[in-house]
Scaffold this motif. Structure first.
Motif, PDB file in Angstrom:
ATOM      1  N   SER A  41       0.843  -1.213   0.000  1.00 35.13           N
ATOM      2  CA  SER A  41       0.000   0.000   0.000  1.00 35.13           C
ATOM      3  C   SER A  41       0.875   1.259   0.000  1.00 35.13           C
ATOM      4  CB  SER A  41      -0.935  -0.012   1.198  1.00 35.13           C
ATOM      5  OG  SER A  41      -0.166  -0.067   2.369  1.00 35.13           O
ATOM      6  N   TRP A  42       0.311   2.332  -0.588  1.00 32.39           N
ATOM      7  CA  TRP A  42       1.081   3.570  -0.769  1.00 32.39           C
ATOM      8  C   TRP A  42       1.381   4.250   0.565  1.00 32.39           C
ATOM      9  CZ3 TRP A  42      -1.944   5.729  -5.593  1.00 32.39           C
ATOM     10  CH2 TRP A  42      -1.496   5.041  -6.742  1.00 32.39           C
ATOM     11  N   SER A  43       0.372   4.263   1.441  1.00 34.60           N
ATOM     12  CA  SER A  43       0.637   4.858   2.749  1.00 34.60           C
ATOM     13  C   SER A  43      -0.112   4.039   3.789  1.00 34.60           C
ATOM     14  CB  SER A  43       0.169   6.317   2.794  1.00 34.60           C
ATOM     15  OG  SER A  43      -1.166   6.376   2.369  1.00 34.60           O
ATOM     16  N   ILE A  44       0.445   4.001   4.985  1.00 29.50           N
ATOM     17  CA  ILE A  44      -0.156   3.195   6.056  1.00 29.50           C
ATOM     18  C   ILE A  44      -0.704   4.158   7.101  1.00 29.50           C
ATOM     19  CG2 ILE A  44       0.358   1.544   7.896  1.00 29.50           C
ATOM     20  CD1 ILE A  44       2.497   0.363   5.929  1.00 29.50           C
ATOM     21  N   GLU A  45      -2.025   4.039   7.342  1.00 22.87           N
ATOM     22  CA  GLU A  45      -2.710   4.992   8.222  1.00 22.87           C
ATOM     23  C   GLU A  45      -2.053   5.062   9.602  1.00 22.87           C
ATOM     24  OE1 GLU A  45      -5.282   6.991   7.381  1.00 22.87           O
ATOM     25  OE2 GLU A  45      -5.017   6.234   5.331  1.00 22.87           O
ATOM     26  N   SER A  46      -1.826   3.889  10.196  1.00 21.34           N
ATOM     27  CA  SER A  46      -1.403   3.858  11.603  1.00 21.34           C
ATOM     28  C   SER A  46       0.092   4.177  11.763  1.00 21.34           C
ATOM     29  CB  SER A  46      -1.678   2.473  12.176  1.00 21.34           C
ATOM     30  OG  SER A  46      -1.014   1.507  11.365  1.00 21.34           O
ATOM     31  N   SER A  47       0.785   4.388  10.629  1.00 17.16           N
ATOM     32  CA  SER A  47       2.247   4.570  10.721  1.00 17.16           C
ATOM     33  C   SER A  47       2.567   5.874  11.464  1.00 17.16           C
ATOM     34  CB  SER A  47       2.812   4.572   9.305  1.00 17.16           C
ATOM     35  OG  SER A  47       3.794   5.528   9.175  1.00 17.16           O
ATOM     36  N   SER A  48       3.512   5.783  12.432  1.00 15.57           N
ATOM     37  CA  SER A  48       3.851   6.972  13.239  1.00 15.57           C
ATOM     38  C   SER A  48       5.187   7.538  12.760  1.00 15.57           C
ATOM     39  CB  SER A  48       3.958   6.563  14.722  1.00 15.57           C
ATOM     40  OG  SER A  48       4.890   5.482  14.817  1.00 15.57           O
ATOM     41  N   LEU A  49       5.299   7.697  11.450  1.00 16.29           N
ATOM     42  CA  LEU A  49       6.563   8.163  10.873  1.00 16.29           C
ATOM     43  C   LEU A  49       6.709   9.664  11.123  1.00 16.29           C
ATOM     44  CD1 LEU A  49       8.724   6.714   9.131  1.00 16.29           C
ATOM     45  CD2 LEU A  49       7.608   7.669   7.133  1.00 16.29           C
ATOM     46  N   PRO A  50       7.832  10.112  11.716  1.00 13.63           N
ATOM     47  CA  PRO A  50       7.995  11.552  11.955  1.00 13.63           C
ATOM     48  C   PRO A  50       7.984  12.328  10.637  1.00 13.63           C
ATOM     49  CG  PRO A  50       9.838  10.269  12.885  1.00 13.63           C
ATOM     50  CD  PRO A  50       9.002   9.327  12.115  1.00 13.63           C
ATOM     51  N   GLN A  51       7.484  13.560  10.695  1.00 14.44           N
ATOM     52  CA  GLN A  51       7.355  14.377   9.493  1.00 14.44           C
ATOM     53  C   GLN A  51       8.700  14.591   8.808  1.00 14.44           C
ATOM     54  OE1 GLN A  51       4.263  15.214   8.470  1.00 14.44           O
ATOM     55  NE2 GLN A  51       5.241  15.888   6.587  1.00 14.44           N
ATOM     56  N   ALA A  52       9.766  14.750   9.651  1.00 14.89           N
ATOM     57  CA  ALA A  52      11.069  15.115   9.078  1.00 14.89           C
ATOM     58  C   ALA A  52      11.927  13.897   8.745  1.00 14.89           C
ATOM     59  CB  ALA A  52      11.817  16.014  10.063  1.00 14.89           C
ATOM     60  N   TRP A  53      11.362  12.696   8.866  1.00 12.23           N
ATOM     61  CA  TRP A  53      12.145  11.487   8.586  1.00 12.23           C
ATOM     62  C   TRP A  53      12.530  11.429   7.111  1.00 12.23           C
ATOM     63  CZ3 TRP A  53      11.346   7.326   5.308  1.00 12.23           C
ATOM     64  CH2 TRP A  53      12.139   6.187   5.512  1.00 12.23           C
ATOM     65  N   PRO A  54      13.702  10.989   6.704  1.00  5.11           N
ATOM     66  CA  PRO A  54      14.871  10.672   7.546  1.00  5.11           C
ATOM     67  C   PRO A  54      15.678  11.953   7.847  1.00  5.11           C
ATOM     68  CG  PRO A  54      15.274  10.102   5.251  1.00  5.11           C
ATOM     69  CD  PRO A  54      13.918  10.696   5.293  1.00  5.11           C
TER      70      PRO A  54
END
Length: 1470
Positions: A1214-1227
């Motif tokens: 999937s293109w994006s995962i709803e529950s993902s807690s990826l920081p905005q500034a990653w990496p």
């Protein structure tokens, strides 16, 4: 009496009695097939005239002597019997022709008898004329004498024998073969091999060769007239009529009539034979209500003998059958003409695409050209079928009104008034719909064009995570398209409602006025039902006319588009003098340009100025210069691809051309190299060796028999370039134009190719070679160097001469010599894209049977094929067959359409809407039944004192019922249209999502032609055809129920006949639908290759022209079109077969209703008989419409099936995962860690990366090097998850990339890929499709990419429109745009697939320095093709067969004297 009975009947009895035996004799003695000759045509025309005389006489007696008919029934019978006998004679003539009988004693005796029997009345007539004078009854005399003369002529023609018969071909098969084909299709699904071959007159070769002559002559004539007039006007004569004539000519040329006129000249005569049939059909059609009138008269007359009733019933049946036969002969003719027109237009467009000049080519995209040959040719075919309605319909309407006047007197004028009111409304609607259709077509063109680009640039979309932006764009077009469609459909519903209610409205107006005018005007059964029968006839022309007009308007609009394309300026012939004469041997110079100025378009600025070059035979000329300085344009000028403004170009001998971007056909490697020539084994092998292709062939699954994907998808950049070079070398041409062929290959391969092919010792050493290059190392070996700056040659001479002049070239060389000195001569040459051979494909994991790495060739160990094939029993057995096959051909499914497809379609609409629609239909038909029954009751009302009672009430009820039906019709049509739009919106959305979510491997194995076909033709069918078919089918099914109810109400005994007939009907239909669906599928499947071939040709036109292979490609196109028509022809013949069979079933219902009514004369009222018989007359039409619409629905539901095919193909994560807690500034840091990472290209293949474990720190600059096929690019594919991990993990900043959405990952890291891809749209859209960045940021990225000057000089700056594929920018400029994209995104991780192949040295240095400065605080991974660019990197990873073999700083690796050291030594760096 004797003259009118015995003498007429003797020849007739002879023919009817003996005909069955004679036909049996002919059936048993087949002598082959005779082509239609002039003699046979003459006999047929005379036969038609004789038959028509009989029918004319029949009407004449009906109208003139209606009072005496009761006493002289025989007068009415004789002409009909005579005409039917002549028609039988004509059928026998045709049968004799088909069975190869050249002369007929049987028919000769018939004509002798006819003439002898006519001698007695002839003498009597002459006697009478002398006694009474000819003026007393001039019409009868003229008719008789003409009739006798034609009979004599027939006797005379019978004395001659026809031409000898040929072998049996398709025409003979059309009748009998159709039955066989339909039966075969019912038993087993049809395949391409079961179809007939085309007749010669239907083949592309025959049609187009004739048409091209006509078209060229027309064009020449028009230009001549134009020139003459223009010169006249210019001379100052300025005659107003001359100026007017010129304007008219220009108008005609700009309009499409010019094209239509040429087509009409070619196909008109055959089309006219069809027109003749439709005229006869009309005659029979109008005869039927007259016979109905006689039948109702008989029902009313209690004393009339029964034989009259049976005679009328049988006559109605016969007339109905003849009407059917002539109608279907007409349709057959129309479809044949339509098919030929389609072939002709496709051929003209294809031939045009081979000669169209570059400026014109830029104004129309591949998508638009494909649309011309797909959707637009279909509309031309519709036009052929409906064209006759444009002039016939008004005549039919006039005749109906004339007969109505006879029955109802002046009240018929009320009907005319109603028609006149309905017309403007529909005219207005047609006009509005035409505009809406144009708007819809515009958005559809835009959508298809965008889809074409998305499919071509899908790799870039995936790398940059841009799918959503383009998805939005496509849906934007789609919404506008559907909005126009919705408005158009609502207008159409008003049109349909007014038409379907037209019979009621006309009846209401006429009967209303009739009873209101005078109380003595009584509506009896005869008046009501003969009028209703005539009104039903009237409906056909009324409904056809607007459709015919709108189709005609559409075709005028279309022919404008086609004419525009077909009349585009072509490459000026003779602009390059190609001489291959005796002088060739004497003259020492092969290419000469004298003071040439060239531009890409006639109006545009020159791209080359003041060019003077002469190239001696056998010399090597190098062309150097910056990006965009005009190097490729110079080669194009030599090929004649540009507009010559002034000067002269001469090229002597044959030419071979290698374009900058290799053009590869979707064919095998061998076919690409041989390119239509005969295979010479030793020479072929020598060419392969010289072009360094042997190692690659060892690795390809089926060697040189491996199929290459569309646009060379499964080859790397370097392999494509070498195949392209091999094609040129194999040619043995005299002059070689090489546009930077060494840019895409490894260093050592580049040197190998230069030495073995291009250089002074190569296989081309005696040929004239003009080489565009950015490599410096080859320049010392060139005989002549041309330095281009801004389209002018600033310096020319040998390497030493140029150095000694100390000009710009010498400064350039000295600047770069310092950086180059370390590299040996080898390095610079090939290093342009060194491992490009690999890299491009490394980003495209798609060989079907081998891992990419092994597929890409170069110096991999010869991997054994066995261990690469997944070892399953079935696969192993299939290896030889499927080996090297890549693209999936579009397959035809077999059998009937699965029920799931209907479920899927109706599910997308929803039950909540479907059930009310069915109720609406039942309600609508109920209202119709009620008002018809009400009429019959009214007709049976007793007449008291010459009047009927309560006429006002009867009229009011009649009006109310009709009005209710009209409203219901509007409701049902609107509802179905809206349902169709809901369904097609969902289905298009699903298709688009399915395609965009597919992995790269899917695009690899699916030709873009197939996908485009889904988005164009199939979606168009779901938009319009499916709802149209459903509307028609439902309305006719309910109408049929109504007719059956009425016939059963009148004569319940009819059930005995109707039941078996309905079984027969179902039986015939089930036969047909199975065959028709399969034929439709075969036709759809054979259509895709046409578009794929068109696509390929348009893109490779310059190469095809350079090699002079136009005729071979034209033949290929012809074969593909013919193959498509081979499945189209049986399909429409099958439809005619079905319709003829069905209409005979329907005519059976007419016969049953009429005979049973006659039998029940004593108990039935004329009103109910009239109702039953007039309704049964509609059955034939209803039955054929039900099947036609049912088949249309079945055939077009196939589109739902085909669109749905891609729902089950494998999809990406999937293109994006709803529950993902990826920081905005990653990496934030840009660290990358591989943990025991492994990757494979396909399940069952060995791993391409094996247990990689490494850690890349933040801000580290890492170079990845290795031999071809070592797994360098696989690392990048892994990081971007273009391929998923087979084992192990990759962490970026401590986050496992397998746990996040693909877009979250791909949008936060950047790649500069090797192939620069641009999309049509503004330059800004190409840099920032989501509009995230400000203009300042965009400008600064352009400045850093060294494009600011170029862009700021463009008139539209950032809004500069890029054409399809960015073709209006040079390759180098496109590469810089890709760099600007990366600079704009400025992510913490940059992967660089060293993409400097198309850039000159200076720009290359600028790019390198930009990357070093701008990405200083980023982690940079460079897949290095030139070692000197990574010597200052912090670390170098050396890959070998999927393992990391060495990893350290460059200095340490050199001191270790391992693999890296050896590579550096080869490159001359140590």
């Amino acid at each position: 009496c004797f003259q009118n009975t015995v003498l007429v009947w003797v020849p007739c009895i002879y023919l009817w009695l003996l005909a069955p035996f004679y036909c049996l004799h002919l059936y048993c003695h087949d002598r082959g097939h005779i082509q239609m000759s002039c003699l046979c045509s003459a006999k047929m025309v005379l036969g038609f005239l004789l038959a028509s005389f009989g029918f004319v006489e029949f009407f004449y007696i009906l109208l003139e002597r209606s009072q005496d008919i009761q006493h002289h029934m025989v007068f009415l019978l004789s002409p009909i019997i005579r005409s039917l006998t002549v028609i039988l004679a004509m059928c026998i003539i045709q049968l004799e022709r088909i069975r190869g009988c050249r002369s007929s004693i049987f028919l000769f005796l018939f004509w002798v008898l006819a003439v002898v029997c006519a001698l007695v009345p002839l003498r009597a007539k002459i006697q009478l004329a002398m006694d009474e004078g000819i003026a007393s009854d001039i019409v009868r005399y003229l008719a008789f004498f003409s009739y006798f003369t034609i009979q004599l002529a027939q006797l005379f023609l019978c004395c001659f024998a026809d031409q000898p018969p040929e072998g049996k071909i398709i025409s003979e098969k059309v009748g009998r073969g159709e039955c066989e084909l339909v039966v075969k299709g019912y038993r087993t699904p049809l395949e391409a091999g079961d179809l007939w071959t085309l007749r010669e007159e239907d083949t592309s070769q025959k049609i187009i060769s004739d048409l091209e002559q006509d078209w060229t002559a027309e064009c020449a004539k028009l230009q001549k007239q134009e020139k003459a007039l223009a010169s006249g006007v210019a001379l100052g004569s300025r005659l107003p009529e001359q100026a007017q004539l010129l304007r008219k000519l220009q108008k005609e040329q700009s309009s499409g009539f010019f094209l239509l006129r040429t087509l009409a000249r070619k196909f008109g005569p055959y089309f006219l034979t069809g027109t003749l049939c439709i005229i006869f059909h009309d005659a029979f059609m109008f005869a039927i209500p007259q016979v109905l009138s006689l039948l109702l008269d008989f029902m009313r007359d209690e004393d009339a003998p029964l034989w009259k009733g049976y005679f009328y019933a049988t006559l109605m049946f016969l007339l109905s059958c003849l009407q059917s036969l002539f109608n279907h002969q007409y349709m057959y003719t129309c479809f044949t003409v339509g098919m030929r027109v389609k072939t002709a237009v496709m051929g003209l467009v294809y031939r045009k695409s081979l000669v169209i000049n570059s400026s014109a080519r830029r104004t129309c995209t591949v998508g638009e050209i494909v649309n011309l040959v797909s959707a637009d040719t279909q509309k031309l075919m519709d036009f052929v079928v409906y064209f006759n309605a444009v002039w016939l319909a008004p005549i039919e309407i006039a005749l109906c009104l004339f007969f109505l006047w006879q029955h109802l007197g002046p009240s018929a004028l009320a009907g005319i008034a109603t028609v006149i009111l309905i017309f403007p409304l529909n005219g207005f609607i047609a006009k509005k719909r035409s505009k809406l259709q144009e708007i819809q077509m515009k958005f559809m063109d835009g959508r298809i064009r965008l889809m074409n680009e998305i499919l071509n640039g899908i790799k870039i979309l995936k790398f940059y995570a841009w799918e959503k932006a383009f998805l939005e764009q496509v849906l934007g077009y789609r919404e506008k398209e559907l909005k126009a469609l919705k408005k158009s459909q609502i207008l159409y519903s008003i049109s349909i409602a007014s038409f379907n209610s037209s019979s009621f409205l006309i009846a209401f107006a006429m009967f209303g006025v009739y009873v209101m005018l005078d109380d003595k005007n009584v509506l009896d059964a005869q008046k009501v039902f003969v009028s209703m029968a005539l009104i039903n006839i009237l409906k056909t022309p009324l409904s056809q006319l607007p459709f015919a007009i709108s189709t005609t308007l559409q075709v005028v609009c279309l022919s404008l588009r086609m004419k525009e394309y077909i009349c585009f300026p072509v490459l000026a012939a003779g602009f390059v003098h190609l001489s291959q004469s005796f002088l060739y041997c004497l003259d020492r110079e092969d290419v000469v340009i004298e003071n040439g100025t060239f531009s890409w378009s006639a109006e545009g600025p020159p791209c080359l100025k003041r060019i003077s070059v002469s190239v001696p035979r056998g010399s090597l000329v190098a062309v150097v210069g910056h990006v965009g300085s005009g190097k490729s344009s110079l080669l194009s000028a030599m090929l004649g691809e540009t507009e010559k403004r002034s000067g002269q170009v001469t090229v002597k001998g044959s030419v071979a051309y290698v374009p900058q971007q290799a053009w590869i056909q979707n064919a095998t490697v061998q076919d690409n190299i041989i390119f239509g020539r005969e295979k010479l084994k030793t020479w072929y092998h020598r060419v392969l060796e010289a072009c360094a292709l042997l190692p690659d062939l060892d690795i390809l699954p089926a060697g040189d028999a491996t199929e290459i994907g569309e646009k060379g998808l499964n080859l790397s950049g370097g392999q494509k370039q070498r195949v392209s070079l091999a094609r040129a070398v194999y040619r043995k041409a005299d002059v070689y134009l090489l546009d930077d062929p060494l840019s895409a290959v490894d260093a050592h391969v580049g040197q190998h190719i230069f030495d073995k092919v291009i250089g002074p010792k190569g296989v081309l050493r005696d040929k004239t070679r003009i080489l565009v290059t950015h490599g410096m190392s080859f320049l010392p070996q060139a005989d002549l160097i041309l330095v281009l700056v801004d389209g002018e040659i600033t310096e020319s001479g040998s390497y030493q001469e140029l150095l000694s002049r100390h000009g710009a070239f010498a400064d350039f060389i000295h600047t770069f010599a310092s950086t180059e000195r370390k590299e040996s001569a080898i390095q610079r040459a090939g290093s342009r894209r060194s491992n490009a051979r690999l890299s491009m494909v490394d980003f495209m994991p798609f060989s079907r049977d081998l891992s990419q790495e092994q597929l890409i060739g170069g110096d991999t160990t010869n991997t054994n094929l066995q261990n690469m094939e997944p070892v399953s029993e079935t696969d192993q057995e299939q290896v030889p067959e499927d080996l090297g096959k890549l693209t999936e051909a579009d397959k035809a499914r077999t059998g009937r359409v699965r029920l799931d497809m209907y479920k899927k379609y109706f599910k997308t609409i929803g039950l909540a809407i479907i059930i009310p629609i069915v109720f609406l239909y039942a309600f609508q038909q109920g209202a119709s039944l009620a008002y018809n029954y009400w009429l019959s009751k009214w007709a049976d009302d007793p007449v008291v004192n010459g009047t009927q009672t309560d006429t006002d009430l009867k009229l009011t009820v009649f009006g109310a019922l009709g009005f209710v039906q009209g409203v219901a019709i509007f409701g049902t049509t609107v509802a179905i249209s809206i349902c169709g739009i809901i369904a097609s919106r969902h289905l298009h959305m699903d298709l688009l999502n399915n395609v965009l979510h597919s992995p790269m491997s899917f695009f690899e194995s699916t030709p873009s032609g197939n996908l485009l076909n889904r988005f164009a033709k199939e979606i168009d069918a779901i938009d319009c055809m499916v709802p149209e078919g459903l509307k028609m089918m439902l309305s006719y099914v309910f109408k049929l129920m109504e007719v059956c109810i009425i016939v059963l109400m009148a004569t319940p005994f009819a059930a005995v006949i109707i039941l078996p007939l309905s079984f027969l009907y179902a039986f015939v239909q089930s036969f047909y639908v199975a065959t028709s669906c399969q034929l439709r599928r075969l036709e759809a499947v054979s259509r895709s290759p046409i578009y794929t071939h068109f696509n390929e040709t348009v893109q490779g036109a310059s190469v095809i022209r350079a090699f002079g292979e136009q005729s071979r490609f034209i033949l290929q196109a012809n074969d593909r079109v013919d193959f498509n028509q081979t499945s189209y022809f049986p399909r429409f013949v099958a439809t005619r077969w079905l319709a003829v069979n069905l209409e005979f079933v329907g005519n059976g219902v007419v016969l049953a209703a009429a005979i049973l009514s006659v039998m029940g004369k004593s108990t039935l009222s004329p009103g109910i008989v009239g109702l039953a018989v007039s309704h049964s007359l509609q059955v034939t039409g209803i039955l054929s419409w039900i099947v036609r619409s049912w088949t249309d629905v079945e055939n077009n539901i196939v589109s739902v099936e085909r669109v749905n095919e891609y729902a089950d193909t494998p999809k990406e994560a999937s293109w994006s995962i709803e529950s993902s807690s990826l920081p905005q500034a990653w990496p934030q840091n840009g660290t990358i860690e591989f943990q025991d990472y492994g990757l494979q290209y396909r399940k069952g293949l060995e791993l391409a990366l094996k247990g990689i474990t490494l850690h890349i720190h933040e801000r580290e600059k890492v170079g990845i090097v290795g031999r071809t096929g070592a797994g360098k690019s696989s690392l990048a594919l892994g990081i971007f998850r273009i391929l998923e991990a087979a084992k192990g993990k990759i962490f970026i900043d401590g986050v496992d990339i397998a746990d996040i959405g693909l877009h979250d990952l791909r949008s936060r890291i950047t790649i500069i890929p090797q192939d620069p891809v641009l999309f049509s749209g503004s330059l800004r859209m190409n840099l920032d499709p989501f509009d995230i960045y400000t203009d300042e940021e965009v400008w600064s990225s352009l400045e850093l990419a060294h494009l600011k000057n170029f862009v700021s000089n463009l008139p539209d700056k950032l809004n500069h429109e890029c054409t399809e594929g960015g073709e209006n920018l040079s390759l180098g400029q496109r590469q810089l745009v890709c760099l600007a994209r990366a600079l704009l995104r400025k992510t913490k991780i940059l992967v660089l697939d060293e993409a400097t192949a198309a850039v000159d040295l200076e720009t290359d240095t600028l790019i390198q320095s930009t990357i070093r400065t701008q990405f200083e605080d980023c982690t940079v991974l460079t897949i290095a093709h030139r070692l000197n660019t990574i010597m200052d990197y912090t670390r170098v990873i050396v890959m070998d067969r999927g393992h990391v073999s060495e990893m350290d700083s460059p200095a340490n690796l050199i001191s270790q004297r391992g693999q890296f050291y050896r590579m550096c030594r080869e490159a001359g760096l140590v």
